[in-house]
Design an enzyme around this catalytic site. Sequence first.
Site, PDB file in Angstrom:
ATOM      1  CG  ASP A 167      58.001   9.139  10.793  1.00 38.86           C
ATOM      2  OD1 ASP A 167      56.780   8.965  10.757  1.00 38.86           O
ATOM      3  OD2 ASP A 167      58.816   8.284  10.404  1.00 38.86           O
ATOM      4  CE1 TYR A 168      63.165  12.919  14.988  1.00 39.69           C
ATOM      5  CE2 TYR A 168      63.536  12.295  12.707  1.00 39.69           C
ATOM      6  CZ  TYR A 168      63.848  12.163  14.044  1.00 39.69           C
ATOM      7  OH  TYR A 168      64.829  11.291  14.436  1.00 39.69           O
TER       8      TYR A 168
END
Length: 389
Positions: A167-168
């Site tokens: 996600d990051y």
Amino acid sequence: MDLPLAGIQVLDFSNYISGPYCPMMLADMGAEVIKVESHQGDMLRYFPSTLPNESRMFLGLNRNKRSMVLDLKQPEGREVIYKLVKSTDVVVENFRPGVAERLEIDYDTLSRLNPRLVYCSISGYGQRGPLRNKPGFDQVLQSFGGVAMCQGREHGAPAIVQGSVIDYFTGMMAAYGVMTALFVRERTGIGQKIETSLLEATMAIQAGRLVWAEGEPREVQRDLHGGISGIYETRQGYIYVSAHTQKFWSGLCTVLGLEHLIDDPRYNSMAKRSAEAVPLRKMLGEAFLQKTADEWEQLLEAHGVPCSKVRPLEDLFDHPQVLANEMIVTLEHPVVGRFRMIGLPLKLQKTPGKIRRPAPTLGQHTEEILTSLGYTAEEIASLREKKVI
């Protein structure tokens, strides 16, 4: 001096982690980010948290933004967006493919109102292909994209990398794309659409693994496995040691009192040590039990061996190295009160970014933004009565 992205306005339609992280990075550099939320709000607001009435994850991913609530399914809600987009530079959304079109806030619709618009779409599996409509989440894509299998191979069963790394990284890829498109716009005056996805980020973060030469078999060693490097239990606590090279191997053996292993012909190369990792790790493990992790860390560092005591996350808040790099800041939130969080991970020498405000409460700035667009108090009251805001 102005912040580097001062004057850039961003509309953030995103939820969860990968979407919101991108505009937060832009906001840290001075962009004015308006987070557009439904009446329910970003689903990240409801993630389990020990904080009262607020999500720790939401606080960490939405600072420097303003929040407005809009029902985009109503024409009056979309009209607000159409007014905003005329002065907007960037849109970020992470709807499933097709949702933005149904809401009539897709790139084609908004770019007709503002041809200079940079529009970033983040999806799970990409905008095309047989899986385009499948919901994508970090751990799902780790499993789909080989990360879980590679992470657990040494121990047999697949394993998830905790911490939402996909996600990051997707959010970082999106921010990279936005900045590139803004730079192109400075040269050409033309905006454009950007697409990225959790799938593409999952593959990009494994660039060193995803190389397959012609003639190679399917089952090849794609990672330099740990060998003797890894985490060891000590008399108190754990320590990670990286000792791939001969220099570090020599230092490790010296510190542990195992000098006789340094030039042992069975272990005198990285390949040999990797092949004999099981008996070596047993010998090293027994030696590490003689002292604490703190003691070993000091001794190994004195001999130049890369290592670290395995520390809990909480230690970072007060660690002198973290504080020296201004990586912890204190903010005031209307619900949580005073809290500490990560500072700016990117430091520009002449035009640094700035943390100006904590994550907003739901709809905190709705009236303020509508007023700036010319809506009267009566019109705002009417929108509220119709549940548009």
